[in-house]
Design a protein around this motif. Structure first.
Motif, short mmCIF file in Angstrom:
data_model
loop_
_atom_site.label_atom_id
_atom_site.label_comp_id
_atom_site.label_asym_id
_atom_site.label_seq_id
_atom_site.Cartn_x
_atom_site.Cartn_y
_atom_site.Cartn_z
N CYS A 47 49.37 64.20 73.26
CA CYS A 47 49.18 63.78 74.86
C CYS A 47 49.00 65.08 76.06
O CYS A 47 49.20 64.73 77.04
CB CYS A 47 50.43 63.17 75.07
N PHE A 55 51.70 57.16 80.06
CA PHE A 55 53.13 57.35 79.50
C PHE A 55 54.44 56.84 80.28
O PHE A 55 55.15 56.48 79.73
CB PHE A 55 53.45 58.61 78.90
N TYR A 67 51.65 49.98 77.85
CA TYR A 67 51.79 51.40 76.80
C TYR A 67 50.69 51.34 75.73
O TYR A 67 50.74 52.29 75.11
CB TYR A 67 53.11 51.41 76.43
N ALA A 70 49.08 55.01 75.72
CA ALA A 70 49.65 55.77 75.26
C ALA A 70 50.12 55.72 73.83
O ALA A 70 49.96 56.92 73.14
CB ALA A 70 51.24 55.99 76.19
N CYS A 74 49.85 58.41 70.87
CA CYS A 74 50.85 59.00 69.89
C CYS A 74 50.74 58.65 68.42
O CYS A 74 51.20 59.25 67.58
CB CYS A 74 52.18 58.03 70.42
#
Length: 122
Positions: A47, A55, A67, A70, A74
Motif C-alpha cells: 500500500c 484504507f 474496504y 484496500a 493487502c
C-alpha cells in the motif's frame, strides 16, 4: 493558470499515540519506525503508494464493500503480518481502531485482539 495543489494526506501518530489521517501541511513529523531501522516493514508494504483514503474511508464505514479496494491490496502484501501486529500493538481502545491494517477491518481486529487476550496464558 493552474489550480492550487491539494495538500497530500498522510498517516501520523499524535501526542497520545493515536494514528490519524491528516494533511501533510498541518501534520507533525511521523513517528520513526524503531522496530527495524535497517529495513522498516512499512517501506515494503503493498500500500506504500496507494491513496490513504482507500484504507481510511470517511464515508460508509459500516458498508462491507467500503474496504474492498484496500483488502485487495493487502492480499498481495509481503508485510501483512507485520502491519497487523503493529495495529494490534498500537490500538488500545475502540476509538483507536480505524481503517484497514494487515488485511483486517476495524471490527475484525477488535475481535482478533479480544480472542488473543482470551487465549493468552495467565
Amino acid at each position: 493558470m493552474h489550480a492550487p495543489a491539494t495538500p497530500e494526506k498522510r498517516l501520523v501518530q499524535d501526542s497520545q499515540g493515536i494514528w490519524r489521517l491528516t494533511d501533510s501541511e498541518s501534520a507533525p513529523e511521523p513517528v520513526p519506525d524503531t522496530a527495524d531501522r535497517e529495513s522498516p516493514w512499512r517501506y515494503r508494504a503493498a500500500c506504500l503508494d496507494a491513496p490513504l483514503e482507500l484504507f481510511f474511508p470517511s464515508r460508509n464505514i459500516n458498508n462491507p464493500e467500503t474496504y474492498d479496494a484496500a483488502l485487495k491490496i493487502c492480499s498481495t502484501c509481503p508485510v501483512k503480518k507485520q502491519c497487523l501486529d503493529f495495529a494490534l500493538e498500537v490500538e488500545t481502545s475502540d476509538s483507536d481502531r480505524n481503517g484497514v491494517f494487515g488485511g483486517l477491518r476495524p471490527q475484525e481486529r477488535k475481535d482478533l485482539a479480544r480472542y488473543r487476550r482470551s487465549v493468552r496464558p495467565q
